[in-house]
Design a protein around this motif. Structure first.
Motif, PDB file in Angstrom:
ATOM      1  N   ALA A 151      12.076   4.453   6.798  1.00 51.63           N
ATOM      2  CA  ALA A 151      12.158   3.147   7.452  1.00 51.63           C
ATOM      3  C   ALA A 151      12.787   3.282   8.828  1.00 51.63           C
ATOM      4  O   ALA A 151      13.736   4.037   9.011  1.00 51.63           O
ATOM      5  N   VAL A 152      12.212   2.552   9.774  1.00 54.11           N
ATOM      6  CA  VAL A 152      12.830   2.410  11.096  1.00 54.11           C
ATOM      7  C   VAL A 152      13.239   0.958  11.207  1.00 54.11           C
ATOM      8  O   VAL A 152      12.399   0.064  11.146  1.00 54.11           O
ATOM      9  N   TYR A 153      14.545   0.744  11.326  1.00 50.00           N
ATOM     10  CA  TYR A 153      15.083  -0.603  11.241  1.00 50.00           C
ATOM     11  C   TYR A 153      15.686  -0.984  12.584  1.00 50.00           C
ATOM     12  O   TYR A 153      16.673  -0.389  13.029  1.00 50.00           O
ATOM     13  N   VAL A 154      15.064  -1.972  13.243  1.00 44.86           N
ATOM     14  CA  VAL A 154      15.551  -2.407  14.556  1.00 44.86           C
ATOM     15  C   VAL A 154      16.569  -3.519  14.362  1.00 44.86           C
ATOM     16  O   VAL A 154      16.308  -4.473  13.627  1.00 44.86           O
ATOM     17  N   SER A 155      17.721  -3.386  14.998  1.00 38.98           N
ATOM     18  CA  SER A 155      18.718  -4.435  14.838  1.00 38.98           C
ATOM     19  C   SER A 155      19.667  -4.459  16.019  1.00 38.98           C
ATOM     20  O   SER A 155      19.872  -3.459  16.690  1.00 38.98           O
ATOM     21  N   HIS A 156      20.237  -5.619  16.295  1.00 40.31           N
ATOM     22  CA  HIS A 156      21.298  -5.676  17.298  1.00 40.31           C
ATOM     23  C   HIS A 156      22.647  -5.763  16.583  1.00 40.31           C
ATOM     24  O   HIS A 156      23.682  -5.784  17.203  1.00 40.31           O
ATOM     25  N   ASP A 157      22.600  -5.822  15.250  1.00 39.84           N
ATOM     26  CA  ASP A 157      23.805  -6.101  14.478  1.00 39.84           C
ATOM     27  C   ASP A 157      24.289  -4.826  13.785  1.00 39.84           C
ATOM     28  O   ASP A 157      23.754  -4.411  12.763  1.00 39.84           O
ATOM     29  N   LEU A 158      25.318  -4.202  14.368  1.00 40.17           N
ATOM     30  CA  LEU A 158      25.794  -2.934  13.820  1.00 40.17           C
ATOM     31  C   LEU A 158      26.390  -3.094  12.432  1.00 40.17           C
ATOM     32  O   LEU A 158      26.341  -2.182  11.606  1.00 40.17           O
ATOM     33  N   ALA A 159      26.946  -4.273  12.150  1.00 41.02           N
ATOM     34  CA  ALA A 159      27.539  -4.474  10.831  1.00 41.02           C
ATOM     35  C   ALA A 159      26.458  -4.454   9.751  1.00 41.02           C
ATOM     36  O   ALA A 159      26.661  -3.925   8.656  1.00 41.02           O
ATOM     37  N   VAL A 160      25.288  -5.011  10.071  1.00 34.83           N
ATOM     38  CA  VAL A 160      24.160  -4.974   9.128  1.00 34.83           C
ATOM     39  C   VAL A 160      23.674  -3.535   8.958  1.00 34.83           C
ATOM     40  O   VAL A 160      23.429  -3.064   7.853  1.00 34.83           O
ATOM     41  N   VAL A 161      23.570  -2.850  10.093  1.00 37.04           N
ATOM     42  CA  VAL A 161      23.077  -1.477  10.077  1.00 37.04           C
ATOM     43  C   VAL A 161      23.938  -0.602   9.172  1.00 37.04           C
ATOM     44  O   VAL A 161      23.449   0.258   8.451  1.00 37.04           O
ATOM     45  N   ARG A 162      25.230  -0.871   9.182  1.00 36.53           N
ATOM     46  CA  ARG A 162      26.140  -0.070   8.387  1.00 36.53           C
ATOM     47  C   ARG A 162      25.867  -0.235   6.886  1.00 36.53           C
ATOM     48  O   ARG A 162      26.143   0.673   6.100  1.00 36.53           O
ATOM     49  N   GLN A 163      25.301  -1.368   6.475  1.00 36.64           N
ATOM     50  CA  GLN A 163      24.998  -1.576   5.057  1.00 36.64           C
ATOM     51  C   GLN A 163      23.753  -0.799   4.634  1.00 36.64           C
ATOM     52  O   GLN A 163      23.501  -0.637   3.458  1.00 36.64           O
ATOM     53  N   LEU A 164      22.948  -0.396   5.609  1.00 36.68           N
ATOM     54  CA  LEU A 164      21.594   0.004   5.269  1.00 36.68           C
ATOM     55  C   LEU A 164      21.216   1.406   5.712  1.00 36.68           C
ATOM     56  O   LEU A 164      20.548   2.132   4.979  1.00 36.68           O
ATOM     57  N   ALA A 165      21.622   1.784   6.928  1.00 41.29           N
ATOM     58  CA  ALA A 165      21.001   2.949   7.566  1.00 41.29           C
ATOM     59  C   ALA A 165      21.623   4.258   7.098  1.00 41.29           C
ATOM     60  O   ALA A 165      22.785   4.316   6.707  1.00 41.29           O
ATOM     61  N   LEU A 216       0.814  -1.217   0.000  1.00 39.43           N
ATOM     62  CA  LEU A 216       0.000   0.000   0.000  1.00 39.43           C
ATOM     63  C   LEU A 216       0.849   1.269   0.000  1.00 39.43           C
ATOM     64  O   LEU A 216       0.335   2.362   0.250  1.00 39.43           O
ATOM     65  N   ARG A 217       2.156   1.094  -0.286  1.00 34.51           N
ATOM     66  CA  ARG A 217       3.075   2.230  -0.338  1.00 34.51           C
ATOM     67  C   ARG A 217       2.956   3.116   0.892  1.00 34.51           C
ATOM     68  O   ARG A 217       2.574   4.295   0.797  1.00 34.51           O
ATOM     69  N   PRO A 218       3.268   2.618   2.076  1.00 31.73           N
ATOM     70  CA  PRO A 218       3.112   3.403   3.298  1.00 31.73           C
ATOM     71  C   PRO A 218       4.142   4.532   3.363  1.00 31.73           C
ATOM     72  O   PRO A 218       5.145   4.520   2.644  1.00 31.73           O
ATOM     73  N   ARG A 219       3.880   5.507   4.226  1.00 35.93           N
ATOM     74  CA  ARG A 219       4.837   6.590   4.456  1.00 35.93           C
ATOM     75  C   ARG A 219       6.009   6.080   5.295  1.00 35.93           C
ATOM     76  O   ARG A 219       7.132   6.517   5.131  1.00 35.93           O
ATOM     77  N   VAL A 220       5.686   5.178   6.227  1.00 35.85           N
ATOM     78  CA  VAL A 220       6.699   4.691   7.163  1.00 35.85           C
ATOM     79  C   VAL A 220       6.624   3.173   7.226  1.00 35.85           C
ATOM     80  O   VAL A 220       5.538   2.597   7.241  1.00 35.85           O
ATOM     81  N   ILE A 221       7.794   2.538   7.252  1.00 39.20           N
ATOM     82  CA  ILE A 221       7.807   1.096   7.442  1.00 39.20           C
ATOM     83  C   ILE A 221       8.729   0.784   8.628  1.00 39.20           C
ATOM     84  O   ILE A 221       9.796   1.370   8.762  1.00 39.20           O
ATOM     85  N   VAL A 222       8.235  -0.098   9.521  1.00 40.51           N
ATOM     86  CA  VAL A 222       9.000  -0.475  10.703  1.00 40.51           C
ATOM     87  C   VAL A 222       9.489  -1.897  10.498  1.00 40.51           C
ATOM     88  O   VAL A 222       8.689  -2.797  10.220  1.00 40.51           O
ATOM     89  N   LEU A 223      10.801  -2.106  10.600  1.00 36.74           N
ATOM     90  CA  LEU A 223      11.353  -3.444  10.396  1.00 36.74           C
ATOM     91  C   LEU A 223      11.996  -3.899  11.702  1.00 36.74           C
ATOM     92  O   LEU A 223      12.931  -3.272  12.192  1.00 36.74           O
ATOM     93  N   ASP A 224      11.468  -4.988  12.273  1.00 39.25           N
ATOM     94  CA  ASP A 224      11.958  -5.476  13.552  1.00 39.25           C
ATOM     95  C   ASP A 224      12.902  -6.664  13.321  1.00 39.25           C
ATOM     96  O   ASP A 224      12.455  -7.791  13.176  1.00 39.25           O
ATOM     97  N   GLU A 225      14.177  -6.409  13.315  1.00 40.07           N
ATOM     98  CA  GLU A 225      15.189  -7.452  13.092  1.00 40.07           C
ATOM     99  C   GLU A 225      14.792  -8.401  11.961  1.00 40.07           C
ATOM    100  O   GLU A 225      14.770  -9.610  12.148  1.00 40.07           O
ATOM    101  N   PRO A 226      14.508  -7.887  10.780  1.00 45.00           N
ATOM    102  CA  PRO A 226      13.917  -8.754   9.754  1.00 45.00           C
ATOM    103  C   PRO A 226      14.883  -9.789   9.184  1.00 45.00           C
ATOM    104  O   PRO A 226      14.444 -10.694   8.497  1.00 45.00           O
ATOM    105  N   THR A 227      16.165  -9.664   9.460  1.00 45.88           N
ATOM    106  CA  THR A 227      17.087 -10.633   8.843  1.00 45.88           C
ATOM    107  C   THR A 227      17.706 -11.571   9.851  1.00 45.88           C
ATOM    108  O   THR A 227      18.532 -12.408   9.497  1.00 45.88           O
TER     109      THR A 227
END
Lengths: 354, 598
Positions: free
Chosen positions: B206-220, B169-180
């Motif tokens: 996007a709000v991306y929840v993660s405990h993995d900083l290495a992943v975050v660095r690829q994305l945020a 539905l093409r939202p304005r905001v998407i929340v991703l809770d540790e999706p990977t």
């Protein structure tokens, strides 16, 4: 179980990965993946019935009673009894006797009652119909009733109504069915309200359904005895589903409460309920024994009770095999239904259900 | 770009004046990704769920505003929320296998969400939208695929379906809770690209929840570091990964084992405080090397540290703004420095081991050896057979053929057929410490049971051994009287290791033993394993994390579909992989130091 399901998960995962690029061949085949499992399951049920018939036959033959003596009475001479025993085939080896019994039974001839000398099938046919009528009426009441009540309570979990009803259902469950029967008779058939007959004097020439006044009290007893379990199980299954992550996820996608309950929660809660309904049906088939005796309802329960009293072995054998086969059939149907309603089981060839 | 999401003064409590998170202020611009990072209990998931006006049972959003396009989501009624959720703001859950209804096909899932928000669409228009979103998420959109049930998809495909459900539905905001978290590195790398692309294409914040900083660095684009329910630092990605300003951000970065970094990650000492134990001072002070009087006395406020906002907002909640924290850097040409211990006589030697599950082969003629004091890593994606291999070594009942040689003696395949003297020498540690210990036994009883099982001795000796084993894993002796539920995940994993050590093993098999733990705790456990290894213990470490491999292993064996792809010394293999599969695995592994394509 844990490791085998994990293992199966591993299989299906690798299977899907392997077929990612192309179309799944399994989906285009005419034969469904569960068919092999179903045939195996049916075969094993048949085998189970045969094993039970052997056990029943062996048990009744080993009983400390002599059918020839029972029939001829205590005054008959030993010689006469011996002659009669040979006539009945009782001097032959047990295996041969079993074979004769089972091969005749397979053709519908379950022998003659020792008591009345009537063919067993003729003797119990009406009784079977009466009992099945009773069990069917109870199921018609408790299955939809429990589904509705279970879902209703789950949606009002921990409210005052839920807590009150769950507590009273636990209390009801603790009362044995004969006590429930006596209580209902006292309440509805004698001193307090004299609405229904206390004994079920069915006219044997008419269907039980045509004489509902005689079925009400026995049926009500069975409803009260079995429904609490089923309601609580449906409630528990529904609560578990409502707490599942996929419900929260779907709710957070904005799906309406109606869709969530009817299309997401209830179908998932019904699957565990199927096995519980099967179990309840088995309990009912056993429960009719007690209730029929209390109400002198002319079903297989009271027939079995009478047959055991006078050691009418052919009747005992036929009824016990019938009850065992019924329980097997009910479980078979429940397993098939579970597999057909569960995509994970339905699409997986050769795996056991549950 | 415009601001798509603003959160103001968010506070979520559990009653009695105790709050889980408080003073949360941030905003995200359209098309950008904000990562929320922190360890368990930091409040990152609590905040993310509150963006959809959702809390877990028992928690209440006490105050604050979540604004998107002028609409305060927290002020809406349940009926109004239904139109916002999935439509204006949507969620991608952590565990895709659990987040899909097992009885509905993926096509039905997609139709359901469209029907819920755009009931005016007919079947054909809905199908057209679905075809579009399937293409967006990189999935086949044919009818047969849409008729599949969730269990017929791989984990990566399931997660793509959740992405599709969130994006349709093409939202304005998407929340991703540790999706990977539930995916292997290669699926993870591809999903991250998809997320990035879709956010940019549709201008979704996007709000991306993660405990993995290495992943975050690829994305945020921006990173928000949370500690004990408070914001410790918000920074643009580049600033945070180059110059973290908060001692906790710095500690987190130093605690991550990285594929490019041959060093033991350094743990953060101590444990995070719970929501009820927060004092007047800085919540991180008890674990902070730089803490002084003011940190104990007064909680720091979040302040701008880069007021020009040129690179974006950089805010910090620390009394000490000029600590000058520096990060470890990768050193080139490590391969030549690595010691090679494979010339020592092997403790365990596997020759041509194959295994089947039913008719399905899972291992094909794998051979390996591990020597005294050596750590061999077994690496592979899910389904590669790495855990099967570990279980065969431990003698857990698996139909396997081949030969196992242990300390020069042939070892039977099944543990039951092995002599007790052989059995206690090989110990197995499981992935999930919460399930590996008997909850009704105290730690002391658990350890004593293991000791009594192999060695006949009196109670005094056993008590002494229990103390010695706890000492070896750096736990105080008083832990012996505690029950597992009173202990943290890291402590439980230490106890699992202590239980193995009390059996006096010469080989320790570790099956993903740090993957359920926070990074600082993982660093702790890795440090412990290294010290055990230096005492002569051979270790087999099963993992999918190449960062961990680089940090502690001497040699590595790469498995794929039950076949050995490649094996060799860790540094040589990770620096100069030969096989295409290994190269891909290395390329997909997120790193704090690799060059970013974007």
């Amino acid at each position: 179980m844990e490791s085998s399901s994990k293992l199966a998960g591993h299989w299906s995962a690798s299977a899907t990965q392997a077929s990612d690029s192309g179309k799944r061949a399994g989906l285009t085949l005419a034969l469904p993946a569960w068919l092999g499992w179903a045939l195996k399951r049916i075969a094993s049920s048949l085998l189970g019935i045969i094993v039970i018939s052997m056990l029943v036959f062996a048990a009744t033959q080993v009983l400390p009673s002599d059918p020839a003596r029972t029939i001829l009475g205590p005054e008959a001479t030993e010689d006469a009894v011996q002659v009669f025993r040979e006539k009945l085939g009782l001097d032959q080896p047990l295996i041969k006797q079993y074979w004769q019994w089972i091969s005749r039974a397979a053709q519908g001839d379950w022998g003659h009652s020792i008591d009345s000398n009537m063919p067993v099938t003729q003797l119990i046919a009406g009784r079977v119909n009466n009992s099945l009528a009773l069990v069917a009426s109870v199921l018609v009441l408790i299955v939809p009733g429990s589904l509705i009540a279970g879902v209703f309570l789950a949606l009002r979990r921990d409210g005052w109504l839920d807590r009150t009803l769950v507590a009273s259902m636990i209390a009801l469950k603790a009362i044995p069915s004969f006590a429930i029967a006596i209580g209902l008779v006292m309440l509805l058939a004698t001193s307090v309200f004299s609405i229904f007959p206390a004994v079920s004097l069915l006219d044997p020439n008419r269907s039980a359904f045509a004489q509902p006044q005689f079925m009400i009290l026995p049926a009500l007893t069975l409803v009260v005895a079995t429904m609490p379990y089923l309601v609580r199980l449906v409630r528990g299954a529904m609560i578990e589903v409502l707490d599942a992550e996929f419900i929260t996820s779907a709710r957070l996608r904005g799906l309406s409460k109606r869709v969530l309950i009817w299309q997401y929660a209830i179908p998932n809660a019904v699957i565990p309920a199927i096995q519980a309904i099967a179990l309840t049906t088995s309990v009912l088939l056993g429960g009719v024994l007690v209730v029929e005796v209390v109400f002198t309802y002319p079903g297989i329960g009271s027939a079995l009770n009478a047959a055991v009293d006078i050691r009418d072995i052919p009747v005992i054998q036929a009824i016990v095999v019938f009850l065992a086969a019924s329980v097997m059939t009910v479980n078979l149907i429940a397993d098939l239904a579970t597999v057909l309603l569960t995509p994970r089981l339905r699409t997986r060839p050769g795996k056991e259900a549950a | 770009m415009s601001t798509a999401l603003t959160v103001r003064d968010l506070r979520i409590g559990i009653g009695q004046g105790i709050n889980l998170v408080a003073d949360i202020n941030f905003s995200v611009r359209a098309g950008e990704v904000l990562a929320l990072v922190g360890e368990s209990g930091s409040g990152k998931t609590t905040i993310a769920m509150a963006l959809l006006a959702h809390t877990r049972a028992g928690a209440v959003i006490e105050s604050g505003a979540v604004l998107t396009d002028g609409l305060d989501i927290l002020s809406l009624s349940e009926a109004e929320l239904r139109h916002v959720r999935g439509n204006i703001i949507s969620l991608v859950a952590q565990n895709p296998a659990m987040a899909l209804n097992p009885l509905r096909t993926i096509g039905q899932h997609l139709h359901d969400v469209l029907k819920a928000h755009q009931p005016e669409l007919d079947v054909d228009s809905r199908s057209a939208r679905i075809a579009e979103v399937m293409q967006d998420t990189g999935l086949p959109g044919d009818a047969a695929f849409l008729k599949r049930f969730p269990h017929q998809l791989s984990g990566g495909q399931q997660q793509r379906i959740l992405l599709g459900l969130a994006f349709v539905l093409r939202p304005r905001v998407i929340v991703l809770d540790e999706p990977t978290t539930a995916l292997d590195v290669s699926s993870q790398a591809r999903i991250l690209v998809t997320i990035r692309t879709l956010c940019q294409r549709y201008g979704t914040a996007a709000v991306y929840v993660s405990h993995d900083l290495a992943v975050v660095r690829q994305l945020a684009d921006h990173v928000m570091v949370l500690y004990a329910g408070r914001i410790a630092e918000i920074a643009p990605r580049a600033s945070l990964f180059a110059l973290p300003r908060h001692p906790y951000s710095h500690g987190l970065l130093e605690a991550i084992p990285d594929i490019a970094l041959r060093r033991a990650p350094s743990p953060i000492p101590g444990q995070a405080v719970g929501p009820a134990q927060r004092g007047a001072g800085c919540a991180f002070a008890p674990r902070c090397r730089h803490a002084d009087g003011i940190c104990q006395a007064q909680a720091p406020r979040l302040r701008d540290v880069a007021p020009d906002h040129q690179a974006g907002v950089h805010q910090l909640a620390c009394h000490h703004t000029a600590l000058g924290l520096t990060l470890s850097q990768p050193q080139p040409s490590l391969a030549t420095q690595q010691r090679d211990q494979s010339s020592l006589p092997p403790v365990l030697y596997l020759h041509e081991v194959s295994a089947h599950y039913g008719k399905q082969p899972v291992l094909h003629g794998v051979s390996l050896s591990v020597s005294m004091g050596e750590c061999l890593a077994i690496v592979g994606q899910s389904g590669s057979g790495k855990t099967t291999l570990a279980k065969i070594m431990a003698g857990l009942d698996i139909a396997a053929s081949g030969r196992i040689n242990f300390n020069g003696h042939e070892l039977p395949m099944r543990a039951a057929d092995r002599a007790p003297a052989q059995r206690h020498k090989i110990q197995y540690i499981f992935q999930n410490p919460y399930q590996a210990l008997n909850p009704r036994h105290t730690v002391g009883e658990t350890l004593a049971t293991a000791a009594r099982h192999f060695f006949k001795q009196d109670a005094g000796d056993i008590a002494q051994q229990v103390n010695a084993a706890l000492h070896k894993v750096a736990l105080p002796a008083r832990v012996a009287t505690q029950y597992p539920r009173e202990l943290s995940g890291g402590e439980l994993q230490r106890i699992a290791i202590a239980r193995a050590l009390i059996c006096q093993p010469s080989l320790l098999i570790c099956d993903e033993i740090t993957s359920a733990l926070d990074v600082s705790v993982q660093a702790n456990i890795l440090e412990l394993l290294q010290s055990l290894q230096q005492q002569g213990l051979a270790i087999i470490f099963v993992t999918h994390n190449l960062g961990v491999v680089r940090a502690i292993a001497d040699r590595v064996l790469v498995l794929n579909h039950g076949i050995t792809v490649e094996s060799g010394l860790v540094d040589a293999l990770l620096d100069q992989p030969v096989q295409e599969y290994t190269k891909q695995l290395i390329a997909d592994s997120p790193s704090l130091f690799s060059d970013l394509a974007a």
